[in-house]
Design a protein around this motif. Structure first.
Motif, PDB file in Angstrom:
ATOM      1  N   LEU A 165       0.649  -1.317   0.023  1.00 22.84           N
ATOM      2  CA  LEU A 165       0.205   0.081  -0.197  1.00 22.84           C
ATOM      3  C   LEU A 165       1.275   1.155   0.187  1.00 22.84           C
ATOM      4  O   LEU A 165       1.652   1.711   0.891  1.00 22.84           O
ATOM      5  N   ARG A 166       0.738   1.994  -0.571  1.00 19.54           N
ATOM      6  CA  ARG A 166       1.742   3.493  -1.285  1.00 19.54           C
ATOM      7  C   ARG A 166       0.735   4.506  -0.733  1.00 19.54           C
ATOM      8  O   ARG A 166      -0.167   4.822  -1.235  1.00 19.54           O
ATOM      9  N   VAL A 167       1.185   5.403   0.262  1.00 18.61           N
ATOM     10  CA  VAL A 167       0.518   6.440   0.888  1.00 18.61           C
ATOM     11  C   VAL A 167       1.475   7.904   0.651  1.00 18.61           C
ATOM     12  O   VAL A 167       2.986   7.254   1.117  1.00 18.61           O
ATOM     13  N   THR A 168       0.808   8.767   0.355  1.00 21.10           N
ATOM     14  CA  THR A 168       2.028   9.975   0.461  1.00 21.10           C
ATOM     15  C   THR A 168       0.959  10.706   1.012  1.00 21.10           C
ATOM     16  O   THR A 168      -0.032  11.250   1.229  1.00 21.10           O
ATOM     17  N   CYS A 169       1.826  11.614   1.893  1.00 16.91           N
ATOM     18  CA  CYS A 169       1.433  12.935   2.468  1.00 16.91           C
ATOM     19  C   CYS A 169       2.626  13.332   2.418  1.00 16.91           C
ATOM     20  O   CYS A 169       3.866  13.432   2.010  1.00 16.91           O
ATOM     21  N   THR A 170       2.747  14.731   3.563  1.00 16.06           N
ATOM     22  CA  THR A 170       3.929  15.577   3.733  1.00 16.06           C
ATOM     23  C   THR A 170       4.999  15.378   4.555  1.00 16.06           C
ATOM     24  O   THR A 170       4.174  14.357   6.093  1.00 16.06           O
ATOM     25  N   ASP A 171       5.859  15.234   4.767  1.00 21.19           N
ATOM     26  CA  ASP A 171       6.996  14.884   6.101  1.00 21.19           C
ATOM     27  C   ASP A 171       6.199  15.607   7.784  1.00 21.19           C
ATOM     28  O   ASP A 171       5.984  14.750   9.023  1.00 21.19           O
ATOM     29  N   ASN A 172       5.287  16.418   7.722  1.00 25.86           N
ATOM     30  CA  ASN A 172       4.682  17.195   8.903  1.00 25.86           C
ATOM     31  C   ASN A 172       3.506  16.210   9.515  1.00 25.86           C
ATOM     32  O   ASN A 172       3.794  15.898  10.624  1.00 25.86           O
TER      33      ASN A 172
END
Length: 342
Positions: free
Chosen positions: A129-136
């Motif tokens: 499962l590939r999830v993208t979000c910001t480092d914060n």
């Protein structure tokens, strides 16, 4: 009379030739769709035919009407013919549209069979499962919840991409995107959870030395290496702010503020629970365009691990809604019980 008969025969032959040429183009287009496995275009056309309108097809597909209209225009341009006539009351298929519909339904049945067989394997909560979000988001909130999800579903392998660029879910650069945005692209579907609040923060030592309601012009502010970001986060709310330090990561901006380098504007969800930060001004900034969305591509909505993760993480977010809206810190200061904070 003979000339008229000859002309009639010639005209009929020409019409048959044109009709044959059109049917051949229909078959070629359908074969191209099949070869490219581009089910999306054909699916849009089928839903228009079934719903009887572009708006109805958009509702069935979970996309905007403009997306449906654009996809239909692309197909019509490929064929060189109009497939349906748009009317106030809906969309009426042309003769060409009826011809395409007949063959598209056969292709649709075949794709439905393929999808069911593939979906049968994806009903299990397993796989990558590939999830993208910001480092914060990852560092300030998501990490423990991701660990909880992984413990609950040990057969799912997580791939987390922290980026401020919008990765393409259509190209499978990510399966799920967690984003703050005023409005997601038409190509994605998902759920808007709530609007995130901001506030100005500095180290507790720095805040202790400041007068109540300090003049923003007399403070040292930490900004982003992007003027558009600084307008959105800082100067729209503090027009006289003097930005003297910059970096290109929200997580790093917060780290710099915690170290006493200056004042940073960031989300309340990560800063309010942080003992290394304190609000410079007591009120949160709620008039932002930072709506929190959990998004995926329409093609992935049936995949069990995607469906399971989006439901899981949305539940976690909603349980902490007061934190994201900047209300939990105020409730704690007034002694409001936890039940009143949500």
């Amino acid at each position: 009379m003979g000339d008229l008969a000859t002309l009639a025969v010639a005209s009929h032959t020409t019409l048959d030739s044109v009709n044959l040429d059109f049917k051949r183009r229909i078959r070629i287009l359908v074969m191209q769709i099949w070869m490219a496995m581009n089910w999306d275009d054909l699916h849009v056309f089928l839903e228009i035919a079934r719903a009887g309108s572009l708006s109805g097809a958009a509702r069935r597909l979970g996309v905007s009407q403009s997306t449906v209209s654009r996809r239909l225009a692309t197909m019509e341009a490929s064929l060189g013919v109009r497939l349906c006539n748009r009317r106030v009351g809906g969309a009426l298929l042309t003769a060409a549209g009826e011809e395409l519909l007949e063959q598209a339904e056969e292709i649709g049945d075949a794709f439905d069979l393929i999808e069911r067989r593939i979906a049968g394997r994806d009903r299990r909560l397993s796989g990558r499962l590939r999830v993208t979000c910001t480092d914060n988001f990852l560092n300030r909130y998501l990490a423990p919840h991701l660990a909880d999800f992984a413990r609950t579903h040990p057969e799912i392998d997580l791939e987390i991409s922290t980026s401020y660029q919008h990765l393409s879910l259509a190209r499978r650069e990510a399966d799920v995107a967690i984003r703050t945005t005023p409005g997601p692209p038409d190509t994605l579907v998902g759920r808007r959870l709530f609007r995130c609040a901001l506030a100005a923060y500095a180290s507790p030592e720095m805040v202790a030395d400041l007068p109540p309601d300090p003049d923003p012009a007399r403070l040292t502010w930490i900004g982003w290496s992007s003027e558009a970001y600084n307008r959105l986060m800082i100067t729209n709310h503090f027009p006289t702010a003097n930005i003297r330090h910059w970096c290109n990561s929200q997580h790093d901006i917060v780290t710099m503020a915690r170290a006493g380098l200056g004042v940073a504007v960031t989300g309340c969800f990560g800063a309010d629970p942080d003992p290394g930060l304190a609000r410079v001004y007591p009120e949160a900034i709620t008039d932002t365009s930072m709506d929190l969305w959990v998004l995926t591509h329409p093609d992935l909505m049936r995949v069990a691990r995607v469906r399971g993760f989006t439901a899981f993480i949305a539940e976690k977010f909603l349980a902490d809604r007061d934190l994201f809206e900047g209300r939990r810190a105020a409730a704690a200061q007034t002694g409001a019980p936890a039940a009143e904070r949500g």
